[in-house]
Enzyme design. Structure first.
Site, mmCIF file in Angstrom:
data_model
loop_
_atom_site.group_PDB
_atom_site.id
_atom_site.type_symbol
_atom_site.label_atom_id
_atom_site.label_comp_id
_atom_site.label_asym_id
_atom_site.label_seq_id
_atom_site.Cartn_x
_atom_site.Cartn_y
_atom_site.Cartn_z
ATOM 1 N N GLU A 65 0.822 -1.220 0.000
ATOM 2 C CA GLU A 65 0.000 0.000 0.000
ATOM 3 C C GLU A 65 0.854 1.268 0.000
ATOM 4 O OE1 GLU A 65 -3.658 -0.520 2.331
ATOM 5 O OE2 GLU A 65 -3.201 1.458 3.173
ATOM 6 N N ASP A 66 1.948 1.258 0.714
ATOM 7 C CA ASP A 66 2.686 2.504 0.987
ATOM 8 C C ASP A 66 4.093 2.583 0.411
ATOM 9 O OD1 ASP A 66 0.484 3.322 2.437
ATOM 10 O OD2 ASP A 66 1.309 2.718 4.364
#
Ligand SMILES: Nc1nc2c(ncn2[C@@H]2O[C@H](COP(=O)(O)OP(=O)(O)O)[C@@H](OP(=O)(O)OP(=O)(O)O)[C@H]2O)c(=O)[nH]1
Ligand SMILES: [Mn+2]
Length: 179
Positions: A65-66
């Protein structure tokens, strides 16, 4: 040293390198890696979880996600099960923020047992973190909204780990939010 300890060190090192330049949103700009380590630690220390793949997925849960990490990369390095759990707790970046939040509520009851464990610990860590120190720029209203939305997600994760769920219920109660 046990082979599981070796595996966990490889995993935490991978996550630390991936999150190297990221900081949390608190005033102290805490290194981001404190979060995935803390999530894995909640599972082990408070949830009594010994499933190594769940603990690995917890350490890796925000890498896709990051950071620039792909699910394929996780699969190649850590295997299919770990990659699948991370996939399950990864928000779809193509969606808007609102859609993402709705999606989490909708998906929670359908997640695998392993993914539900990671999600419960993720929420528990983040809610405690908000109580410790409000993220920069968050109003009291945004904090309350985060608790209300989190409760909707956690509702779909119930029946997974009594200890973690008890802690979450207490945090919601303190905010006047029904689980
Ligand atoms: N409480 C807190 N959260 C922080 C901090 N720094 C970064 N975060 C991250 O921000 C997310 C919560 O804020 P949101 O409002 O949902 O995220 P957004 O800023 O990306 O919209 C969490 O993502 P997540 O782990 O992917 O979980 P989830 O909220 O998506 O379930 C959390 O890990 C911090 O200092 N305190
Ligand atoms: Mn997280």
């Amino acid at each position: 040293m046990s082979s599981e300890s070796v595996v966990l060190l490889e995993t935490v090192n991978f996550a630390a390198e991936k999150h190297r330049y990221q900081r949390r949103k608190d005033a102290e700009q805490t290194p981001y890696i404190n979060h995935p380590i803390g999530v894995a630690r909640i599972l082990s220390h408070e949830g009594g979880i010994t499933d190594i793949e769940v603990l690995q997925a917890a350490l890796l849960h925000d890498t896709v996600e990051d950071t620039d990490t792909s699910i394929g990369e996780l699969q190649a390095v850590f295997g299919q099960t770990v990659a699948r759990i991370v996939q399950e707790v990864t928000d779809d970046k193509a969606l808007s923020k609102e859609e993402t939040k709705r999606q989490q509520v909708e998906y929670a009851p359908h997640a695998s047992h392993q993914a539900k464990l990671v999600k419960l610990a993720d929420k528990l860590y983040n809610l405690r973190d908000i109580n410790r120190c409000t993220p920069t720029g968050w109003t009291a209203e945004r904090v309350q909204e985060y608790f209300v939305w989190s409760a909707q997600v956690v509702r779909g994760l119930r029946g997974t780990n009594p200890a973690l769920e008890r802690h979450l219920e207490e945090l919601f109660k303190q905010r006047g939010v029904e689980l």
